[in-house]
Design a protein around this motif. Structure first.
Motif, PDB file in Angstrom:
ATOM      1  N   LEU A 117       1.753   6.749   0.172  1.00  0.00           N
ATOM      2  CA  LEU A 117       0.596   5.874   0.260  1.00  0.00           C
ATOM      3  C   LEU A 117      -0.062   5.855  -1.119  1.00  0.00           C
ATOM      4  CD1 LEU A 117      -0.987   6.938   3.671  1.00  0.00           C
ATOM      5  CD2 LEU A 117       0.699   5.152   3.208  1.00  0.00           C
ATOM      6  N   ILE A 118      -0.429   4.694  -1.586  1.00  0.00           N
ATOM      7  CA  ILE A 118      -0.942   4.613  -2.952  1.00  0.00           C
ATOM      8  C   ILE A 118      -2.309   5.299  -3.066  1.00  0.00           C
ATOM      9  CG2 ILE A 118       0.335   2.548  -3.605  1.00  0.00           C
ATOM     10  CD1 ILE A 118      -2.238   0.941  -3.058  1.00  0.00           C
ATOM     11  N   PRO A 119      -2.503   6.098  -4.110  1.00  0.00           N
ATOM     12  CA  PRO A 119      -3.798   6.731  -4.321  1.00  0.00           C
ATOM     13  C   PRO A 119      -4.767   5.777  -5.017  1.00  0.00           C
ATOM     14  CG  PRO A 119      -2.275   7.485  -5.990  1.00  0.00           C
ATOM     15  CD  PRO A 119      -1.505   6.550  -5.092  1.00  0.00           C
ATOM     16  N   THR A 120      -4.238   4.681  -5.557  1.00  0.00           N
ATOM     17  CA  THR A 120      -5.014   3.673  -6.264  1.00  0.00           C
ATOM     18  C   THR A 120      -4.107   2.480  -6.522  1.00  0.00           C
ATOM     19  OG1 THR A 120      -5.855   3.092  -8.464  1.00  0.00           O
ATOM     20  CG2 THR A 120      -4.501   5.059  -8.325  1.00  0.00           C
ATOM     21  N   ALA A 121      -4.716   1.296  -6.654  1.00  0.00           N
ATOM     22  CA  ALA A 121      -3.932   0.091  -6.928  1.00  0.00           C
ATOM     23  C   ALA A 121      -3.308   0.135  -8.321  1.00  0.00           C
ATOM     24  CB  ALA A 121      -4.809  -1.157  -6.798  1.00  0.00           C
ATOM     25  N   GLU A 122      -3.788   1.039  -9.139  1.00  0.00           N
ATOM     26  CA  GLU A 122      -3.196   1.248 -10.456  1.00  0.00           C
ATOM     27  C   GLU A 122      -1.678   1.436 -10.352  1.00  0.00           C
ATOM     28  OE1 GLU A 122      -4.807   4.779 -12.162  1.00  0.00           O
ATOM     29  OE2 GLU A 122      -3.110   5.153 -13.475  1.00  0.00           O
ATOM     30  N   VAL A 123      -1.232   2.098  -9.271  1.00  0.00           N
ATOM     31  CA  VAL A 123       0.193   2.386  -9.144  1.00  0.00           C
ATOM     32  C   VAL A 123       1.020   1.103  -8.994  1.00  0.00           C
ATOM     33  CG1 VAL A 123       1.935   3.580  -7.781  1.00  0.00           C
ATOM     34  CG2 VAL A 123      -0.232   4.718  -8.294  1.00  0.00           C
ATOM     35  N   PRO A 124       0.773   0.294  -7.959  1.00  0.00           N
ATOM     36  CA  PRO A 124       1.550  -0.949  -7.892  1.00  0.00           C
ATOM     37  C   PRO A 124       1.271  -1.899  -9.060  1.00  0.00           C
ATOM     38  CG  PRO A 124      -0.080  -0.839  -6.117  1.00  0.00           C
ATOM     39  CD  PRO A 124      -0.060   0.496  -6.770  1.00  0.00           C
ATOM     40  N   LEU A 125       0.049  -1.983  -9.515  1.00  0.00           N
ATOM     41  CA  LEU A 125      -0.264  -2.917 -10.605  1.00  0.00           C
ATOM     42  C   LEU A 125       0.529  -2.570 -11.866  1.00  0.00           C
ATOM     43  CD1 LEU A 125      -4.133  -3.383 -10.250  1.00  0.00           C
ATOM     44  CD2 LEU A 125      -2.392  -5.173 -10.045  1.00  0.00           C
ATOM     45  N   THR A 126       0.535  -1.308 -12.222  1.00  0.00           N
ATOM     46  CA  THR A 126       1.262  -0.905 -13.421  1.00  0.00           C
ATOM     47  C   THR A 126       2.751  -1.163 -13.256  1.00  0.00           C
ATOM     48  OG1 THR A 126      -0.376   0.835 -13.794  1.00  0.00           O
ATOM     49  CG2 THR A 126       1.682   0.988 -15.033  1.00  0.00           C
ATOM     50  N   TYR A 169       0.821  -1.208   0.000  1.00  0.00           N
ATOM     51  CA  TYR A 169       0.000   0.000   0.000  1.00  0.00           C
ATOM     52  C   TYR A 169       0.859   1.265   0.000  1.00  0.00           C
ATOM     53  CZ  TYR A 169      -3.625  -3.329   1.362  1.00  0.00           C
ATOM     54  OH  TYR A 169      -4.484  -4.390   1.406  1.00  0.00           O
ATOM     55  N   MET A 170       2.159   1.063  -0.021  1.00  0.00           N
ATOM     56  CA  MET A 170       3.062   2.206  -0.162  1.00  0.00           C
ATOM     57  C   MET A 170       3.916   1.967  -1.399  1.00  0.00           C
ATOM     58  SD  MET A 170       4.417   2.933   3.644  1.00  0.00           S
ATOM     59  CE  MET A 170       3.511   2.230   5.014  1.00  0.00           C
ATOM     60  N   ALA A 171       4.234   3.057  -2.075  1.00  0.00           N
ATOM     61  CA  ALA A 171       5.014   2.940  -3.304  1.00  0.00           C
ATOM     62  C   ALA A 171       6.113   3.987  -3.316  1.00  0.00           C
ATOM     63  CB  ALA A 171       4.101   3.115  -4.519  1.00  0.00           C
ATOM     64  N   ASP A 183      -1.540  15.775  -4.023  1.00  0.00           N
ATOM     65  CA  ASP A 183      -2.691  14.879  -3.877  1.00  0.00           C
ATOM     66  C   ASP A 183      -2.341  13.635  -3.067  1.00  0.00           C
ATOM     67  OD1 ASP A 183      -4.094  16.612  -5.443  1.00  0.00           O
ATOM     68  OD2 ASP A 183      -3.785  15.502  -7.299  1.00  0.00           O
ATOM     69  N   LEU A 184      -1.049  13.455  -2.775  1.00  0.00           N
ATOM     70  CA  LEU A 184      -0.596  12.202  -2.170  1.00  0.00           C
ATOM     71  C   LEU A 184      -0.199  12.380  -0.715  1.00  0.00           C
ATOM     72  CD1 LEU A 184       1.765  11.192  -5.098  1.00  0.00           C
ATOM     73  CD2 LEU A 184      -0.469  10.191  -4.615  1.00  0.00           C
ATOM     74  N   PHE A 185      -0.284  11.285   0.045  1.00  0.00           N
ATOM     75  CA  PHE A 185       0.289  11.248   1.380  1.00  0.00           C
ATOM     76  C   PHE A 185       1.687  10.660   1.280  1.00  0.00           C
ATOM     77  CE2 PHE A 185      -4.258  11.095   2.600  1.00  0.00           C
ATOM     78  CZ  PHE A 185      -4.259  12.152   3.503  1.00  0.00           C
ATOM     79  N   LYS A 186       2.627  11.364   1.907  1.00  0.00           N
ATOM     80  CA  LYS A 186       4.017  10.913   1.860  1.00  0.00           C
ATOM     81  C   LYS A 186       4.465  10.552   3.267  1.00  0.00           C
ATOM     82  CE  LYS A 186       8.489  12.452   0.057  1.00  0.00           C
ATOM     83  NZ  LYS A 186       9.209  13.602  -0.528  1.00  0.00           N
ATOM     84  N   THR A 187       5.130   9.432   3.421  1.00  0.00           N
ATOM     85  CA  THR A 187       5.574   9.011   4.745  1.00  0.00           C
ATOM     86  C   THR A 187       6.955   9.570   5.046  1.00  0.00           C
ATOM     87  OG1 THR A 187       6.772   7.042   4.039  1.00  0.00           O
ATOM     88  CG2 THR A 187       4.395   6.813   4.349  1.00  0.00           C
ATOM     89  N   SER A 188       7.350   9.446   6.293  1.00  0.00           N
ATOM     90  CA  SER A 188       8.669   9.939   6.691  1.00  0.00           C
ATOM     91  C   SER A 188       9.790   9.139   6.046  1.00  0.00           C
ATOM     92  CB  SER A 188       8.804   9.884   8.215  1.00  0.00           C
ATOM     93  OG  SER A 188       8.615   8.545   8.635  1.00  0.00           O
ATOM     94  N   GLU A 189       9.447   7.976   5.524  1.00  0.00           N
ATOM     95  CA  GLU A 189      10.453   7.152   4.855  1.00  0.00           C
ATOM     96  C   GLU A 189      10.515   7.463   3.358  1.00  0.00           C
ATOM     97  OE1 GLU A 189      12.044   4.950   6.977  1.00  0.00           O
ATOM     98  OE2 GLU A 189      10.736   5.832   8.509  1.00  0.00           O
ATOM     99  N   SER A 190       9.834   8.549   2.970  1.00  0.00           N
ATOM    100  CA  SER A 190       9.808   8.923   1.554  1.00  0.00           C
ATOM    101  C   SER A 190       9.075   7.913   0.676  1.00  0.00           C
ATOM    102  CB  SER A 190      11.215   9.143   0.996  1.00  0.00           C
ATOM    103  OG  SER A 190      11.782  10.271   1.585  1.00  0.00           O
ATOM    104  N   LEU A 191       8.229   7.129   1.289  1.00  0.00           N
ATOM    105  CA  LEU A 191       7.315   6.309   0.501  1.00  0.00           C
ATOM    106  C   LEU A 191       5.974   7.033   0.453  1.00  0.00           C
ATOM    107  CD1 LEU A 191       8.111   2.819   2.013  1.00  0.00           C
ATOM    108  CD2 LEU A 191       8.652   3.573  -0.295  1.00  0.00           C
TER     109      LEU A 191
END
Length: 414
Positions: free
Chosen positions: A220-229, A191-193, A210-218
């Motif tokens: 959070l996916i806005p849609t599964a399209e991101v990991p799937l692609t 769920y993180m990319a 538009d995105l949430f960014k973690t402290s690890e610079s990952l």
RNA sequence: GGAGAGUUGGCUGAGUGGUCGAAAGCGCCUCCCUGCUAAGGAGGUAACUGGGUAACUGGUUCGAGGGUUCGAAUCCCUCACUCUCCGCCA
């Protein structure tokens, strides 16, 4: 990402095509940068070539014990010059790349003209509107608790309780099972990319807010399209493996920056929502048919759930940044007395494939694939639609037949 | 969190300063042989990119970025990722 060669050779045409989606291409800037790039690149490469030759001589002279001072001077001069020119060239290349990353996809010829959502075209309307309900989903049940979610997290989150949490789970299962029946292979995904993945799909660099960014610079996916692609990023696919059809259920995280005040009530617009994604990688020759097929696969869910909906084709001014052709599926929301988006099905052409370097191998050599995806469906909005379309004032709603096996009942306490 | 090993072409994998875009094998392609198939033999085969109408010709790339050097896959630094072992843990 647009093909830079195509842009160079057809810049006027590209300008006009992009004007359809209200993007104004700075032709002069691009032309000037590209001309500068060309002359610098030729210069740099000839200097490199010279250095290579002379360096080889250097080795030979040195091993035969001859004097190398003159040669070294020459090489030092070349290197100094090269350093300056190279820096300049890199700056220009970066500028050009930034321009390219900023250019949206060119609308397909079958995408109608238009400025905004008012110019979208209704393709078909399916199912009868029977509900006379006027009560908003949030007032139908106490089991959608946004106050509690505010305590836990903040605004734009929701807690689902008891039977509604279970209804959501049932919907997810129904959607995944239907996708599998239609030939999509189910994936479970992170769920993180990383940044690279989000550039590949076109979310970055332009839509960082538009995105949430973690402290690890990952992110959070806005849609599964991101990991799937990105499963296929930098992959060379054999032609006979196409089309590839994948599906996944994931939560989706969106900051919804810029949407303050819109859809603040209930489940419509959340920072976190569940979605089933349908995803295809296609041969470019058949991608438009694959889009139609994917659209039908998404519609099937609404038919199974006996929900009235319409299919709308987005006009050039309303399609997303990476898309060349998009259909939205809109479900009937009785309390709002209108159809609301519940799925967006797009053909991205080779736009994402180019950014993500996804190619296939055939008799014609190696070429970029086309990527297609759509929601099948947005779960939260589906849940609302069921509630609102089936609410009759009582403490229970009846369930569509397709859901009965998943909930073990023909009705649900709300 | 601690210790170590690694990242090279479509794949496996060799390569420790110039003759390396890179051995060998696999795969793939062409041809030869052969009733068919299989086996065998000969040759070919990285990607990206610039210039040029073309013939052709240049450059870049050995995880990424810097550095040393006339010259780096090879030496040094930083980072990312992968793997193994230990610890912790759903």
């Amino acid at each position: 990402m647009i093909d830079i060669k195509f842009l160079r050779d057809n810049i006027n045409q590209v300008e006009h095509l992009l004007a359809r989606r209200d993007y104004s291409l700075d032709k002069d800037q691009f032309k000037a940068l590209d001309a500068e790039r060309k002359s610098l690149q030729v210069e740099v490469e000839s200097l490199q070539s010279e250095r290579k030759t002379l360096s080889n001589d250097f080795g030979k002279l040195k091993s035969s014990g001859e004097n190398i001072d003159d040669l070294k001077k020459k090489l030092d001069f070349i290197n100094d010059n090269l350093k300056i020119k190279n820096e300049l060239l890199n700056q220009i290349l970066e500028s050009i790349n930034n321009i390219l990353l900023d250019i949206p996809n060119i609308p397909h010829e079958s995408t109608p003209d238009g400025k905004n959502e008012n110019d979208n075209v209704i393709i078909r309307t399916v199912g009868k509107i029977t509900s006379k309900n006027t009560v908003d989903h949030i007032d139908i049940t106490k089991k959608i608790d946004t106050d509690l979610a505010a305590k836990l997290s903040g605004s734009r989150f929701a807690v689902l309780k008891g039977s509604l949490a279970k209804l959501q789970r049932a919907l997810i299962s129904l959607m995944l099972d239907t996708a599998q029946k239609n030939g999509y292979e189910e994936y479970y995904l992170p769920y993180m990319a990383n940044r690279e993945s989000l550039i590949g799909t076109g979310n970055l660099p332009k839509f960082e807010e538009d995105l949430f960014k973690t402290s690890e610079s990952l992110y959070l996916i806005p849609t599964a399209e991101v990991p799937l692609t990105n499963i296929y990023r930098d992959v060379l696919i054999n032609e006979d493996e196409l089309p590839i059809k994948l599906t996944a259920h994931t939560p989706c995280f969106r900051s919804e920056a810029g949407s303050y005040g819109r859809d603040t009530k209930g489940l419509i617009r959340q920072h976190q929502f569940e979605k089933i994604e349908l995803f295809k990688i296609s041969n470019p020759n058949t991608s438009m048919e694959e889009l139609e097929g994917l659209l039908e696969n998404a519609e099937e869910i609404l038919q199974l759930l006996e929900l009235p909906y319409q299919v709308v084709q987005l006009c050039a001014g309303d399609i997303g940044f990476s898309s060349c052709k998009t259909y939205d599926i809109e479900v009937w929301m009785p309390s709002q007395n209108k159809y609301r988006e519940i799925s967006s099905c797009s053909n991205f052409g080779d736009f994402q494939a180019r950014r993500s370097n996804i190619k296939f191998k055939s008799d014609m050599g190696k070429n970029f694939v086309h990527t297609i995806n759509g929601s099948g469906l947005a779960v939260g909005r589906t849940l609302i639609a069921i509630l609102e379309n089936r609410f009759d004032g009582g403490d229970f709603i009846s369930l569509p037949k397709a859901l009965e096996p998943y909930l073990g009942s023909s009705r649900l306490e709300i």
